[in-house]
Design a protein around this motif. Structure first.
Motif, mmCIF file in Angstrom:
data_model
loop_
_atom_site.group_PDB
_atom_site.id
_atom_site.type_symbol
_atom_site.label_atom_id
_atom_site.label_comp_id
_atom_site.label_asym_id
_atom_site.label_seq_id
_atom_site.Cartn_x
_atom_site.Cartn_y
_atom_site.Cartn_z
ATOM 1 N N GLU A 1 45.197 3.415 1.814
ATOM 2 C CA GLU A 1 44.893 2.669 0.945
ATOM 3 C C GLU A 1 46.349 2.656 -0.406
ATOM 4 O O GLU A 1 46.925 4.263 0.158
ATOM 5 C CB GLU A 1 44.311 2.998 -0.286
ATOM 6 C CG GLU A 1 42.860 2.670 0.376
ATOM 7 C CD GLU A 1 41.461 2.692 -0.233
ATOM 8 O OE1 GLU A 1 41.700 2.630 -1.629
ATOM 9 O OE2 GLU A 1 40.166 2.726 0.251
ATOM 10 N N GLY A 2 47.265 1.340 -0.510
ATOM 11 C CA GLY A 2 48.315 1.582 -0.939
ATOM 12 C C GLY A 2 48.417 0.707 -2.736
ATOM 13 O O GLY A 2 47.253 0.095 -2.640
ATOM 14 N N ARG A 3 48.999 0.939 -3.620
ATOM 15 C CA ARG A 3 49.112 -0.453 -4.060
ATOM 16 C C ARG A 3 50.134 -0.914 -5.029
ATOM 17 O O ARG A 3 51.163 0.291 -4.429
ATOM 18 C CB ARG A 3 48.713 -0.075 -5.604
ATOM 19 C CG ARG A 3 47.993 -0.893 -6.680
ATOM 20 C CD ARG A 3 46.870 -0.724 -7.393
ATOM 21 N NE ARG A 3 46.624 -2.238 -8.507
ATOM 22 C CZ ARG A 3 45.030 -2.252 -8.653
ATOM 23 N NH1 ARG A 3 44.326 -1.371 -8.757
ATOM 24 N NH2 ARG A 3 45.151 -2.905 -9.170
ATOM 25 N N VAL A 4 50.785 -1.751 -5.122
ATOM 26 C CA VAL A 4 52.117 -2.336 -5.714
ATOM 27 C C VAL A 4 52.083 -3.155 -6.678
ATOM 28 O O VAL A 4 51.332 -4.072 -6.617
ATOM 29 C CB VAL A 4 52.977 -2.306 -4.563
ATOM 30 C CG1 VAL A 4 52.413 -3.685 -3.625
ATOM 31 C CG2 VAL A 4 54.103 -2.648 -4.718
ATOM 32 N N HIS A 5 52.852 -2.999 -7.366
ATOM 33 C CA HIS A 5 52.930 -4.417 -8.829
ATOM 34 C C HIS A 5 54.151 -5.372 -7.995
ATOM 35 O O HIS A 5 55.073 -4.331 -7.880
ATOM 36 C CB HIS A 5 53.300 -3.859 -9.926
ATOM 37 C CG HIS A 5 53.064 -4.293 -11.268
ATOM 38 N ND1 HIS A 5 51.972 -5.193 -11.871
ATOM 39 C CD2 HIS A 5 54.083 -5.554 -11.594
ATOM 40 C CE1 HIS A 5 52.436 -6.297 -12.521
ATOM 41 N NE2 HIS A 5 53.802 -6.126 -12.911
ATOM 42 N N ILE A 6 54.003 -6.325 -8.183
ATOM 43 C CA ILE A 6 54.746 -7.497 -7.772
ATOM 44 C C ILE A 6 54.946 -8.750 -9.009
ATOM 45 O O ILE A 6 54.387 -8.715 -9.758
ATOM 46 C CB ILE A 6 55.167 -8.011 -6.457
ATOM 47 C CG1 ILE A 6 53.798 -9.162 -6.290
ATOM 48 C CG2 ILE A 6 54.686 -6.959 -5.046
ATOM 49 C CD1 ILE A 6 53.629 -9.967 -4.930
#
Length: 583
Positions: free
Chosen positions: A261-266
């Motif tokens: 699992e991962g998360r990123v702000h774009i």
């Protein structure tokens, strides 16, 4: 002929002036320029910056009485675009867009031309649905989709890396550079991932699914709760696409055997968006799902969600209580978390200490202390809930009550002066009481702590751009007790470009609210059956979820077929409090 062209152009110009889209001075300048250099008056105005291409398309579509559009990626099916040979498409000034059944939607510079439509019918064997497009716009996309060597890369060229800005570092631990690493760094893969994200955002998708298959990669979007395939890159690109997404999500690109699992702000299209990334190994390769968390499209207004005045009043009465437990029920994807966030939004202020325990934290809200569950380090729902009771909270939100221990701690918190909000996986409100009992919670604790339930579903809304009238099948009307309404017109969506020919655009909430009155508390304490509770509610003129769903049909917001689809898990017919319906 030249005079006729100028006369026609002046008429269009006069229309644009009359509509307030341009000024008389801008029209005069454009006419002067047209006489010296030629070209269509609309194109001259767009080139001069006096008019946008979108405004010109709308004006021309009104003038000709046809639909108009600006071409974009995601609107064009690359395989369908090849139904008309390149030379013929350029000669006719057309581009096939997509096909539904035997109806082919075609972008045309002259959509009113019957000879062109006849030729397209002969070439494709389809019914032709013409839409107006500007010639310059058409030529740009003909070059992208009709080239002899057309592939995924050819129509990604206009999607630049700068279209999406990743605000968190993309760096991963240094390691040996492999051929795969070099392939991931290539702009076609970067552009493909950017295209998938941008198109999903513009289409209002909630999830992007990137799935391996034997002969291709399938990229599907979940829009209004339904999956639709939008892109189909070659199979050979799948590993590179997965690795690019993993790099963006700050995941381990070398680990392919375990879920991650991962998360990123774009920042995309000028909007700040969070992406939650999940990878899962399958026998054909890794599958990736990106959950799109777009706060700009999120509404925390209960009315905007579809909650009517009576239901809003009951919910606000519960959340204004100084203590007690309110539970929101429904299947996965029914909008329970959004309802809880809406309740918190009404409560949050500088004088109230609100703490949430979530898995995961989906949206960050000011003035609210949000805790992310982390089972890997032992931060479970129960442990976090026990700890925050020592943080002097006024309001506690628990993302989900999954087991007896969490339920008991939440109820103890509600009994000791805290307002507790949470979710529960049951079909409706009466079923929620039985679910708590099945978990092993003592009935007297349920009776003492419970404020009430909110059960909900999400139904697709009829597309306003293609709303039309129809007569539902008599058997369907009989199923809901509307036999006498067979001659009455109802609303549905016909299907158009705006809704991808589904007839639906957006969703509306359907809510059932059950407040725990004195009699219900007594029945729960005495361990009454679910049937007894339903009979009591029916005698009290309480309206169940199916009744509220039919109200949505009455208001013309959704179709009868759609609301029956989303409420079928209740297994209830209207007016059947025992739950022995045939649905």
């Amino acid at each position: 002929m030249a005079n006729l062209a100028i006369e026609s152009a002046v008429r269009l110009g006069d229309q644009l002036v009359r509509d307030g889209l341009i000024t008389p001075e801008q029209l005069a300048e454009a006419l002067a320029k047209q006489q010296s250099s030629g070209g269509r008056i609309g194109s001259v105005l767009v080139d001069a910056g006096a008019l946008t291409a979108g405004a010109l398309v709308q004006a021309l579509s009104r003038r000709l009485g046809v639909k108009g559009c600006l071409l974009r990626h995601g609107l064009i099916d690359p395989q369908v675009a090849k139904l008309v040979p390149k030379e013929e498409a350029e000669r006719l000034r057309v581009l096939p867009l997509f096909k539904v059944g035997d109806e082919l939607t075609v972008a045309m510079v002259e959509p009113q031309s019957l000879p062109v439509q006849d030729r397209l019918r002969a070439l494709t064997g389809c019914t032709i649905r013409p839409v107006l497009v500007l010639e310059q716009n058409l030529q740009e996309y003909q070059r992208k989709y009709l080239a002899a060597e057309v592939n995924v890369d050819s129509f990604l060229a206009s999607v630049e890396e700068s279209d999406i800005h990743i605000t968190e570092t993309e760096a991963v631990d240094e390691g040996p550079i492999t051929d795969l690493d070099k392939m991931v760094e290539g702009s076609p893969i970067v552009n493909l991932v950017n295209l998938a994200i941008l198109t999903a955002l513009r289409a209002g998708a909630s999830d992007i699914h990137i799935e391996p298959d034997r002969d291709a990669t399938h990229v599907r979007y979940r829009i209004d709760g339904h999956l639709r395939e939008m892109l189909k890159p070659p199979k050979g690109m799948h590993a590179a696409i997965v690795s690019r997404v993993k790099v963006v999500g700050r995941m381990d690109i070398a680990e392919k055997r375990l879920p991650q699992e991962g998360r990123v702000h774009i920042i995309a299209d000028g909007r700040e968006v969070d992406l939650r990334v999940s990878s899962m190994p399958t026998i054909l390769g890794e599958k990736i799902v990106l959950r799109i968390l777009d706060k700009s499209k999120l509404s925390f207004e209960l009315e905007t969600l579809g909650m009517q005045a009576e239901e809003r009043g009951a919910v606000e009465a519960m959340i204004r209580s100084p203590y007690g437990l309110m539970l929101v029920t429904g299947p996965t994807g029914s909008g329970k978390t959004t309802t809880l966030y809406s309740a918190l939004d009404l409560l949050r202020n500088e004088a109230t200490n609100i703490i949430t325990i979530e898995d995961p934290v989906e949206y960050q809200l000011p003035l609210i202390n949000q805790i992310q569950v982390n089972d890997g380090v032992g931060l479970t729902f129960v442990r976090a809930l026990r700890s925050i009771l020592r943080q002097d909270p006024d309001v506690i939100m628990v993302g989900e009550i999954r087991d007896q221990e969490t339920a008991q701690v939440a109820i103890q918190a509600a009994l000791t002066g805290h307002l507790v909000l949470s979710t529960l996986h049951t079909n409706d409100c009466p079923g929620g009481v039985m679910r708590l009992m099945d978990m092993g919670v003592e009935p007297f604790l349920i009776s003492a702590s419970l404020l009430g339930f909110v059960a909900q579903r999400l139904a697709r809304k009829i597309c306003p751009s293609c709303k039309t009238s129809y007569y539902p099948p008599p058997a369907l009307l009989k199923r809901v007790g509307w036999e006498a309404r067979t001659n009455e017109l109802f609303q549905k969506g016909e299907g158009c470009r705006e809704c991808n020919n589904t007839g639906f655009r957006g969703r509306v909430g359907i809510f059932e609210v059950m407040l725990m009155d004195t009699e219900l508390k007594r029945m729960v304490q005495n361990e009454a059956s679910e049937t007894d509770i339903r009979v009591y509610l029916a005698q009290s003129n309480w309206r169940m979820l199916r009744d509220k769903a039919l109200d949505v049909v009455q208001r013309g917001e959704s179709t009868l077929e759609e609301v029956l689809r989303v409420t079928r898990s209740e297994n209830l017919e209207v007016g059947d409090p025992t739950g022995r319906g045939a649905d």
